[in-house]
Design an enzyme around this catalytic site. Structure first.
Site, PDB file in Angstrom:
ATOM      1  N   HIS A  80     -10.905  16.801 -68.150  1.00  0.00           N
ATOM      2  CA  HIS A  80     -11.380  16.055 -69.329  1.00  0.00           C
ATOM      3  C   HIS A  80     -10.556  14.806 -69.626  1.00  0.00           C
ATOM      4  O   HIS A  80     -10.924  14.021 -70.494  1.00  0.00           O
ATOM      5  CB  HIS A  80     -11.319  16.939 -70.581  1.00  0.00           C
ATOM      6  CG  HIS A  80     -12.012  18.239 -70.446  1.00  0.00           C
ATOM      7  ND1 HIS A  80     -13.290  18.349 -69.983  1.00  0.00           N
ATOM      8  CD2 HIS A  80     -11.605  19.501 -70.718  1.00  0.00           C
ATOM      9  CE1 HIS A  80     -13.634  19.633 -69.980  1.00  0.00           C
ATOM     10  NE2 HIS A  80     -12.630  20.341 -70.404  1.00  0.00           N
ATOM     11  N   CYS A 101     -11.208  14.005 -63.930  1.00  0.00           N
ATOM     12  CA  CYS A 101     -12.352  13.784 -63.044  1.00  0.00           C
ATOM     13  C   CYS A 101     -12.636  12.275 -62.948  1.00  0.00           C
ATOM     14  O   CYS A 101     -12.637  11.577 -63.971  1.00  0.00           O
ATOM     15  CB  CYS A 101     -13.576  14.508 -63.603  1.00  0.00           C
ATOM     16  SG  CYS A 101     -15.031  14.176 -62.602  1.00  0.00           S
ATOM     17  N   GLU A 131     -12.527  15.472 -73.957  1.00  0.00           N
ATOM     18  CA  GLU A 131     -12.958  14.271 -73.207  1.00  0.00           C
ATOM     19  C   GLU A 131     -13.276  13.137 -74.184  1.00  0.00           C
ATOM     20  O   GLU A 131     -12.896  11.984 -73.971  1.00  0.00           O
ATOM     21  CB  GLU A 131     -14.192  14.585 -72.354  1.00  0.00           C
ATOM     22  CG  GLU A 131     -14.671  13.352 -71.596  1.00  0.00           C
ATOM     23  CD  GLU A 131     -16.005  13.569 -70.874  1.00  0.00           C
ATOM     24  OE1 GLU A 131     -16.289  14.693 -70.432  1.00  0.00           O
ATOM     25  OE2 GLU A 131     -16.761  12.591 -70.757  1.00  0.00           O
ATOM     26  N   THR A 168     -19.557  12.874 -70.394  1.00  0.00           N
ATOM     27  CA  THR A 168     -20.164  13.109 -69.074  1.00  0.00           C
ATOM     28  C   THR A 168     -21.086  14.326 -68.992  1.00  0.00           C
ATOM     29  O   THR A 168     -21.882  14.431 -68.060  1.00  0.00           O
ATOM     30  CB  THR A 168     -19.059  13.288 -68.011  1.00  0.00           C
ATOM     31  OG1 THR A 168     -18.154  14.280 -68.487  1.00  0.00           O
ATOM     32  CG2 THR A 168     -18.330  12.011 -67.724  1.00  0.00           C
ATOM     33  N   CYS A 196     -22.562  12.653 -65.742  1.00  0.00           N
ATOM     34  CA  CYS A 196     -22.314  12.740 -64.299  1.00  0.00           C
ATOM     35  C   CYS A 196     -23.523  13.364 -63.599  1.00  0.00           C
ATOM     36  O   CYS A 196     -24.288  14.106 -64.210  1.00  0.00           O
ATOM     37  CB  CYS A 196     -21.022  13.493 -64.009  1.00  0.00           C
ATOM     38  SG  CYS A 196     -21.205  15.246 -63.995  1.00  0.00           S
TER      39      CYS A 196
END
Ligand code: SF4
Length: 295
Positions: A80, A101, A131, A168, A196
């Site tokens: 995150h 990520c 995040e 995401t 994502c």
């Protein structure tokens, strides 16, 4: 005959695999050293994986701020991400390994860029999610919205320029609804789809699968945003249970007609062995039920 279908896109995503590999590699190379390994909160939102990592000497801090009190060690930044400049406040005896990520990193860069351009940054997300807390730190005054209703409450002046993006793991459907609204009121808005690919693919597959299933089991951490989202989608189409492990499954759920279909899908932070356990348990219970019905 009851049919069981497991979603193709189930289990660890690229970002989670990568973060766990980084942490496990550090732990195996760290055996002889007394340098403890920490993560800034759960490296992923799955309690069973966190328990497994603990056996390998990887300690999960309650929250990122706890890292500021460490005397020494290695801090692994989870998928995150973390707030901007956070690591500059760490004691010099704590080294940092970044497992954020790359898709989250991309979203952070976009917030930074939009902020530098003087745009009002709007983020679709959950304001309490780590995040999103990280994304917010890249802007002076970004706003978080959770749906179109929230978005419509924001006062935007004629002179203001808008930049819009998403956490995401948010819903692609809500993201597109808000994007359309923003484009209508501000045609020059910059919109970045930062959901994502693995998240949007899973959501699409769960929607299609739920439409043809009598029951859906969504497997993954109750605290996992992407798993919660899958359960929300499935619930729109069929009876849905969000479970963390096979132990939660009740036989009563499968009192189904012949030719019923059971769907199983899992979040991006759910390990393969938990999915296999769930499948095994569902097979066992449905066989038991079918046998008792045929007597
Ligand atoms: S769900 Fe997507 S953004 Fe999140 S860790 Fe996995 S690949 Fe990265």
């Amino acid at each position: 005959m009851i049919k069981i279908i497991v979603a193709k896109n189930s289990g660890f995503c690229f970002g989670v695999k990568r973060a766990i590999e980084i942490a496990e590699k550090l732990s195996s190379g760290n055996k002889k050293s007394s340098n403890p390994i920490y993560t800034n909160g759960p490296i992923i939102h799955n309690p069973q994986v966190i328990k497994h990592l603990k056996t390998k000497g990887i300690i999960t801090l309650q929250k990122s701020e706890d890292a500021l009190d460490l005397k020494k060690g290695i801090l692994v930044i989870r998928t995150h991400g973390i707030k901007k400049k956070f690591t500059t406040n760490l004691p010099p005896t704590v080294s940092v390994v970044d497992a954020t990520c790359p898709f989250v990193k991309r979203a952070q860069e976009i917030v930074k860029k939009l902020n530098a351009e003087g745009r009002k940054v709007i983020i679709l997300g959950d304001s309490n999610h780590p995040e999103v807390e990280g994304l917010l730190s890249y802007s002076d005054d970004a706003i978080v919205v959770k749906d179109l209703k929230d978005m419509k409450k924001i006062h935007i002046t004629d002179r203001e320029k808008i930049g819009f993006l998403s956490q995401t793991t948010q819903s692609t459907e809500i993201f597109h609804k808000i994007s359309r609204y923003i484009k209508k009121i501000k045609p020059d808005a910059l919109i970045y789809d930062t959901i994502c690919r693995t998240t949007s693919e899973r959501q699409r597959e769960v929607e299609q699968l739920s439409r043809k299933c009598d029951i859906m089991l969504i497997v993954g951490g109750k605290n996992s945003a992407n798993t919660q989202r899958l359960a929300e989608i499935a619930r729109q189409y069929t009876i849905t249970y969000h479970i963390e492990t096979a132990r939660e499954i009740s036989k009563k759920w499968f009192n189904l007609k012949k030719n019923s279909v059971i769907g199983i899908a899992a979040g991006a932070s759910t390990p393969e062995w938990i999915i296999k356990d769930v499948l095994k348990r569902v097979r066992y219970l449905t066989k038991q039920i079918q046998r008792s019905k045929s007597k």
